[in-house]
Design an enzyme around this catalytic site. Sequence first.
Site, PDB file in Angstrom:
ATOM      1  N   ARG A 248     -21.266  -0.430   8.140  1.00  0.00           N
ATOM      2  CA  ARG A 248     -21.467  -1.197   6.902  1.00  0.00           C
ATOM      3  C   ARG A 248     -22.493  -2.313   7.110  1.00  0.00           C
ATOM      4  NH1 ARG A 248     -15.192  -2.926   6.745  1.00  0.00           N
ATOM      5  NH2 ARG A 248     -15.098  -0.769   7.383  1.00  0.00           N
TER       6      ARG A 248
ATOM      7  N   SER B 127     -16.790   2.456  18.103  1.00  0.00           N
ATOM      8  CA  SER B 127     -15.673   3.167  17.459  1.00  0.00           C
ATOM      9  C   SER B 127     -15.758   3.095  15.940  1.00  0.00           C
ATOM     10  CB  SER B 127     -14.339   2.567  17.924  1.00  0.00           C
ATOM     11  OG  SER B 127     -14.376   1.150  17.849  1.00  0.00           O
TER      12      SER B 127
ATOM     13  N   LYS C  22     -23.121  -7.777  17.845  1.00  0.00           N
ATOM     14  CA  LYS C  22     -23.751  -6.489  17.526  1.00  0.00           C
ATOM     15  C   LYS C  22     -23.776  -6.232  16.023  1.00  0.00           C
ATOM     16  CE  LYS C  22     -19.741  -4.290  16.583  1.00  0.00           C
ATOM     17  NZ  LYS C  22     -19.367  -3.344  15.495  1.00  0.00           N
TER      18      LYS C  22
ATOM     19  N   ARG D 238       0.840  -1.195   0.000  1.00  0.00           N
ATOM     20  CA  ARG D 238       0.000   0.000   0.000  1.00  0.00           C
ATOM     21  C   ARG D 238       0.876   1.246   0.000  1.00  0.00           C
ATOM     22  NH1 ARG D 238      -5.273  -0.870   2.015  1.00  0.00           N
ATOM     23  NH2 ARG D 238      -5.897  -3.008   1.543  1.00  0.00           N
TER      24      ARG D 238
END
Length: 297
Positions: A225, A109, A161, A33
């Site tokens: 998401r 978070s 969750k 990257r």
Amino acid sequence: MRIAVIGAGKWGSALHLALKENHNCFISSLHQRDLEDFVSIKEALECEYLIFALSSQGMRVWLKENFINKGQKILIASKGIEDQSCQFLDEIFLDFVPKENFCVLSGPSFAAEVMQKLPTALMISGINQELCKKFASFFPDFIKTYIDNDVRGAEICGAYKNVLAIASGISDGLKLGNNARAALISRGLIEMHRFGKFFGTKEETFLGLSGAGDLFLTATSVLSRNYRVGLKLAQNQKLDSILAELNEVAEGVKTAYAIEKLAKMKGIYTPIVNEVVAIFKGKSVQEATQNLLKQND
């Protein structure tokens, strides 16, 4: 002292950005990257402290392919349950490092808000409390960290969750209203706790940052998401096309299958997870939602 974040997705990048404020922190992934402080896997594994932000489904493969020194200190920042084995991430890591050498990071978070340096509170869980404190000391002032020893509770909350966020997204996508969403989330918290009790977890874990905190965040925002997957399922989009369009990992999908399998093996009542999996397999979102609304507990 050197720290390496393994995983250069949004969450790994956010953690790297936060930790590099006060420490010598690098970031690495399987693929090269163009990132500041990017190092090879080999170089990352030379660091004393490793923070894993990889997909939970790819964690075991990575650990098998890359040698970790048993003396290295590890913080697991991923949230999920391995689908094929139904194992929690700490169980996977136990095959490679002693339990005294790793902790689990959890709590509400969003990566985007961490990257903006907005106030955030996280939980670090591990049986080695000194190691938890050490990892806590790495975080900058805008991230408040708490420590405890309920590793399994933190892992269940972080994984479960995401599935409940999909269910919440479906509810909102069907425009069932705030009342229905609140009912779904609160009942989801009870379901998550019922599942966790079987594994000897602490009740306060489910009422704190790892549980209620992360659930309320993930199940109510389009920044999640998994919540967005639920929204699109409510629009009758196919799961495969949703995930392809998302171009990111939605941990709740694979985790839902793993929880369903575990619940069946252990005899745990998990109606919300069961209906989410049924939707993945083709059941209409309307029928599944009606089934949930009719449940008595």
